[in-house]
Write a protein that holds these residues in place. Structure first.
Motif, PDB file in Angstrom:
ATOM      1  N   TYR A 112       0.812  -1.211   0.000  1.00 59.18           N
ATOM      2  CA  TYR A 112       0.000   0.000   0.000  1.00 59.18           C
ATOM      3  C   TYR A 112       0.849   1.265   0.000  1.00 59.18           C
ATOM      4  O   TYR A 112       0.444   2.285  -0.562  1.00 59.18           O
ATOM      5  CB  TYR A 112      -0.995  -0.017   1.164  1.00 59.18           C
ATOM      6  N   GLY A 113       2.019   1.221   0.604  1.00 60.42           N
ATOM      7  CA  GLY A 113       2.938   2.356   0.536  1.00 60.42           C
ATOM      8  C   GLY A 113       3.395   2.617  -0.889  1.00 60.42           C
ATOM      9  O   GLY A 113       3.501   3.770  -1.323  1.00 60.42           O
ATOM     10  N   THR A 114       3.644   1.543  -1.638  1.00 60.17           N
ATOM     11  CA  THR A 114       4.035   1.685  -3.046  1.00 60.17           C
ATOM     12  C   THR A 114       2.895   2.293  -3.849  1.00 60.17           C
ATOM     13  O   THR A 114       3.119   3.159  -4.708  1.00 60.17           O
ATOM     14  CB  THR A 114       4.452   0.318  -3.623  1.00 60.17           C
ATOM     15  N   GLN A 115       1.680   1.866  -3.572  1.00 59.42           N
ATOM     16  CA  GLN A 115       0.522   2.445  -4.269  1.00 59.42           C
ATOM     17  C   GLN A 115       0.365   3.924  -3.928  1.00 59.42           C
ATOM     18  O   GLN A 115       0.086   4.739  -4.815  1.00 59.42           O
ATOM     19  CB  GLN A 115      -0.748   1.681  -3.908  1.00 59.42           C
ATOM     20  N   LEU A 116       0.533   4.269  -2.655  1.00 61.62           N
ATOM     21  CA  LEU A 116       0.448   5.676  -2.263  1.00 61.62           C
ATOM     22  C   LEU A 116       1.542   6.504  -2.925  1.00 61.62           C
ATOM     23  O   LEU A 116       1.293   7.615  -3.396  1.00 61.62           O
ATOM     24  CB  LEU A 116       0.546   5.800  -0.741  1.00 61.62           C
ATOM     25  N   MET A 117       2.757   5.968  -2.972  1.00 65.26           N
ATOM     26  CA  MET A 117       3.854   6.696  -3.591  1.00 65.26           C
ATOM     27  C   MET A 117       3.591   6.905  -5.082  1.00 65.26           C
ATOM     28  O   MET A 117       3.767   8.018  -5.597  1.00 65.26           O
ATOM     29  CB  MET A 117       5.184   5.958  -3.396  1.00 65.26           C
ATOM     30  N   ALA A 118       3.139   5.854  -5.753  1.00 63.87           N
ATOM     31  CA  ALA A 118       2.856   5.968  -7.190  1.00 63.87           C
ATOM     32  C   ALA A 118       1.731   6.968  -7.444  1.00 63.87           C
ATOM     33  O   ALA A 118       1.788   7.740  -8.418  1.00 63.87           O
ATOM     34  CB  ALA A 118       2.495   4.601  -7.758  1.00 63.87           C
TER      35      ALA A 118
END
Length: 171
Positions: A112-118
């Motif tokens: 989910y952190g990767t999704q937020l960053m993207a």
């Protein structure tokens, strides 16, 4: 597996030590930046605009790096009350359940952190001029390190290595 874990142990310890130093440097840097902000605002009557955003960025880094070191050394939340009253097999089981919960939470943080960053990468933090997605980088790095340290703890325990519950990062 046991030989592999013993072989990578110095690398894992160096990685934890680096995370600890990064957290410490981040904390000291944030403290100095906040001091400068207060001094500039109340003494110079000219508050710099970049200090608050930079402090928030640094805070994310030292919190997540520090949490990883806590996981590496066994200072995370766990079933401490029960661990002291159950037999050894029960202790291993409770510690493994705790580590599996941390592993699952860390995997979710990474995904989910990767999704937020993207999703926020194309925005800009106005006072710093950097992509908004950089705010979530400490979350992702912290999650990856937590996964590594937790998996290492579980495997060490499975292989019967001493100090599988906690080990210091010092040599």
């Amino acid at each position: 597996m046991r030989h592999f874990l013993l072989t990578i142990e110095p690398f894992v310890r160096r990685l934890a030590r680096t995370a600890l130093w990064g957290a410490g440097i981040g904390l000291v840097s944030m403290t100095l930046i906040i001091f400068w902000q207060v001094f500039a605002r109340y003494v110079l009557n000219d508050s710099p605009s970049w200090t608050e955003s930079t402090s928030v960025q640094l805070m994310g880094w030292f919190i997540f790096l520090g949490a990883c070191v806590g996981i590496h050394e066994g200072y995370h939340l766990g079933f401490d009350v029960l661990v002291y009253v159950v037999p050894d097999r029960g202790k291993k089981l409770l510690r493994t359940i705790s580590d599996l919960a941390i592993l699952g939470f860390s995997l979710a943080m990474m995904v989910y952190g990767t999704q937020l960053m993207a999703g926020t990468w194309n925005t800009t933090i106005p006072t710093l001029g950097i992509p908004g997605g950089t705010t979530f980088m400490p979350l992702i790095v912290g999650a990856v390190l937590s996964i590594l340290f937790t998996a290492n703890r579980i495997l060490r325990r499975y292989c019967g290595l001493e100090n599988a519950n906690a080990f210091a990062i010092t040599d």
